[in-house]
Design a protein around this motif. Sequence first.
Motif, mmCIF file in Angstrom:
data_model
loop_
_atom_site.group_PDB
_atom_site.id
_atom_site.type_symbol
_atom_site.label_atom_id
_atom_site.label_comp_id
_atom_site.label_asym_id
_atom_site.label_seq_id
_atom_site.Cartn_x
_atom_site.Cartn_y
_atom_site.Cartn_z
ATOM 1 N N GLN A 37 0.851 -1.197 0.000
ATOM 2 C CA GLN A 37 0.000 0.000 0.000
ATOM 3 C C GLN A 37 0.880 1.237 0.000
ATOM 4 O OE1 GLN A 37 -2.961 0.333 3.165
ATOM 5 N NE2 GLN A 37 -2.628 2.524 3.215
ATOM 6 N N GLU A 38 0.541 2.176 -0.861
ATOM 7 C CA GLU A 38 1.298 3.413 -0.964
ATOM 8 C C GLU A 38 0.406 4.578 -0.597
ATOM 9 O OE1 GLU A 38 2.972 3.771 -4.867
ATOM 10 O OE2 GLU A 38 3.684 1.711 -4.852
ATOM 11 N N SER A 39 0.956 5.554 0.094
ATOM 12 C CA SER A 39 0.191 6.765 0.378
ATOM 13 C C SER A 39 1.121 7.964 0.369
ATOM 14 C CB SER A 39 -0.535 6.656 1.724
ATOM 15 O OG SER A 39 0.380 6.443 2.772
ATOM 16 N N ASN A 40 0.570 9.084 -0.022
ATOM 17 C CA ASN A 40 1.275 10.359 -0.006
ATOM 18 C C ASN A 40 0.819 11.117 1.231
ATOM 19 O OD1 ASN A 40 2.273 9.680 -2.532
ATOM 20 N ND2 ASN A 40 0.721 10.838 -3.610
ATOM 21 N N PHE A 41 1.702 11.925 1.788
ATOM 22 C CA PHE A 41 1.313 12.708 2.957
ATOM 23 C C PHE A 41 2.080 14.019 2.991
ATOM 24 C CE2 PHE A 41 4.992 10.317 4.304
ATOM 25 C CZ PHE A 41 5.685 11.184 5.123
ATOM 26 N N ASN A 42 1.491 14.980 3.691
ATOM 27 C CA ASN A 42 2.120 16.263 3.996
ATOM 28 C C ASN A 42 2.151 16.388 5.505
ATOM 29 O OD1 ASN A 42 2.308 17.201 1.286
ATOM 30 N ND2 ASN A 42 0.129 17.617 1.332
ATOM 31 N N ASP A 43 3.197 16.960 6.041
ATOM 32 C CA ASP A 43 3.289 17.150 7.486
ATOM 33 C C ASP A 43 4.122 18.399 7.755
ATOM 34 O OD1 ASP A 43 4.088 17.067 10.246
ATOM 35 O OD2 ASP A 43 3.617 14.934 10.275
ATOM 36 N N ASP A 44 3.465 19.429 8.253
ATOM 37 C CA ASP A 44 4.154 20.687 8.526
ATOM 38 C C ASP A 44 5.279 20.514 9.546
ATOM 39 O OD1 ASP A 44 2.575 22.077 6.741
ATOM 40 O OD2 ASP A 44 1.138 22.745 8.271
ATOM 41 N N ARG A 45 5.105 19.609 10.522
ATOM 42 C CA ARG A 45 6.154 19.388 11.526
ATOM 43 C C ARG A 45 7.416 18.832 10.883
ATOM 44 N NH1 ARG A 45 2.617 15.582 15.008
ATOM 45 N NH2 ARG A 45 2.241 15.032 12.851
ATOM 46 N N LEU A 46 7.254 17.937 9.934
ATOM 47 C CA LEU A 46 8.401 17.380 9.221
ATOM 48 C C LEU A 46 9.104 18.472 8.416
ATOM 49 C CD1 LEU A 46 10.189 15.048 8.263
ATOM 50 C CD2 LEU A 46 8.432 14.528 6.546
ATOM 51 N N GLU A 47 8.326 19.288 7.727
ATOM 52 C CA GLU A 47 8.910 20.394 6.951
ATOM 53 C C GLU A 47 9.692 21.338 7.855
ATOM 54 O OE1 GLU A 47 8.937 20.403 3.665
ATOM 55 O OE2 GLU A 47 7.673 18.614 3.643
ATOM 56 N N GLN A 48 9.129 21.666 9.025
ATOM 57 C CA GLN A 48 9.811 22.559 9.972
ATOM 58 C C GLN A 48 11.094 21.930 10.490
ATOM 59 O OE1 GLN A 48 6.703 23.293 12.808
ATOM 60 N NE2 GLN A 48 5.582 24.659 11.420
ATOM 61 N N ALA A 49 11.054 20.626 10.762
ATOM 62 C CA ALA A 49 12.255 19.934 11.243
ATOM 63 C C ALA A 49 13.347 19.940 10.181
ATOM 64 C CB ALA A 49 11.909 18.503 11.649
ATOM 65 N N LEU A 50 12.980 19.740 8.929
ATOM 66 C CA LEU A 50 13.968 19.756 7.852
ATOM 67 C C LEU A 50 14.557 21.161 7.665
ATOM 68 C CD1 LEU A 50 12.149 17.431 5.317
ATOM 69 C CD2 LEU A 50 14.237 16.912 6.606
ATOM 70 N N GLU A 51 13.710 22.185 7.773
ATOM 71 C CA GLU A 51 14.200 23.566 7.681
ATOM 72 C C GLU A 51 15.154 23.883 8.829
ATOM 73 O OE1 GLU A 51 10.786 26.140 7.381
ATOM 74 O OE2 GLU A 51 10.097 25.142 5.547
ATOM 75 N N ALA A 52 14.813 23.435 10.061
ATOM 76 C CA ALA A 52 15.674 23.670 11.219
ATOM 77 C C ALA A 52 17.002 22.932 11.055
ATOM 78 C CB ALA A 52 14.971 23.220 12.496
ATOM 79 N N PHE A 53 16.945 21.699 10.557
ATOM 80 C CA PHE A 53 18.149 20.914 10.296
ATOM 81 C C PHE A 53 19.077 21.682 9.357
ATOM 82 C CE2 PHE A 53 20.410 18.073 7.424
ATOM 83 C CZ PHE A 53 21.102 17.259 8.297
ATOM 84 N N ALA A 54 18.525 22.185 8.259
ATOM 85 C CA ALA A 54 19.328 22.916 7.277
ATOM 86 C C ALA A 54 19.891 24.200 7.888
ATOM 87 C CB ALA A 54 18.480 23.222 6.039
ATOM 88 N N LYS A 55 19.054 24.932 8.583
ATOM 89 C CA LYS A 55 19.497 26.192 9.175
ATOM 90 C C LYS A 55 20.624 25.973 10.180
ATOM 91 C CE LYS A 55 17.870 30.222 11.678
ATOM 92 N NZ LYS A 55 16.761 30.858 12.389
ATOM 93 N N ASP A 56 20.485 24.958 11.040
ATOM 94 C CA ASP A 56 21.495 24.667 12.058
ATOM 95 C C ASP A 56 22.851 24.317 11.451
ATOM 96 O OD1 ASP A 56 19.558 25.077 13.963
ATOM 97 O OD2 ASP A 56 19.285 22.936 14.433
ATOM 98 N N ARG A 57 22.842 23.801 10.246
ATOM 99 C CA ARG A 57 24.078 23.375 9.600
ATOM 100 C C ARG A 57 24.553 24.331 8.507
ATOM 101 N NH1 ARG A 57 21.348 19.740 11.895
ATOM 102 N NH2 ARG A 57 22.236 17.855 12.773
#
Length: 139
Positions: free
Chosen positions: A97-117
């Motif tokens: 089974q495949e599903s697509n999803f959006n998650d603002d928390r994940l997007e924020q975590a990825l942005e914070a990861f990039a910013k921190d580095r």
Amino acid sequence: MNAASSPNRLHWRLRQQGHSYTKSRQLVFQAIALLGPCTRPAVVKRLEGKVDRASVYRAIDVFIELDIAHVVRYRLIELSDPFRQHHHHFVCRQCGQESNFNDDRLEQALEAFAKDRGITLESHQVELSGLCRQCSPRA
């Protein structure tokens, strides 16, 4: 994103990178947009009688090279973010089974990861695998 703007974006991206905007490329783009994540043979089948196999494969290669499309789940082709709504993927390793999803928390975590580095994040893909609700062992 406005779906009507996609052909204009495609035309612009191809021309910007020195490639022609052809009827074959337009049809391949439309097929991928309609099919969603799909295999190259699925696009060939969809365009049977309209675009030959070699032209489909060449168009997909150009789309991947120019980041118009990308490969997900190791073999499937889908349009890139400028050409469709951004999302991530989950695939159940047991039933497929495949599903697509959006998650603002994940997007924020990825942005914070990039910013921190000190990273300038231009794009990303998240593909999760595991067991879906139906396949997970009951507690």
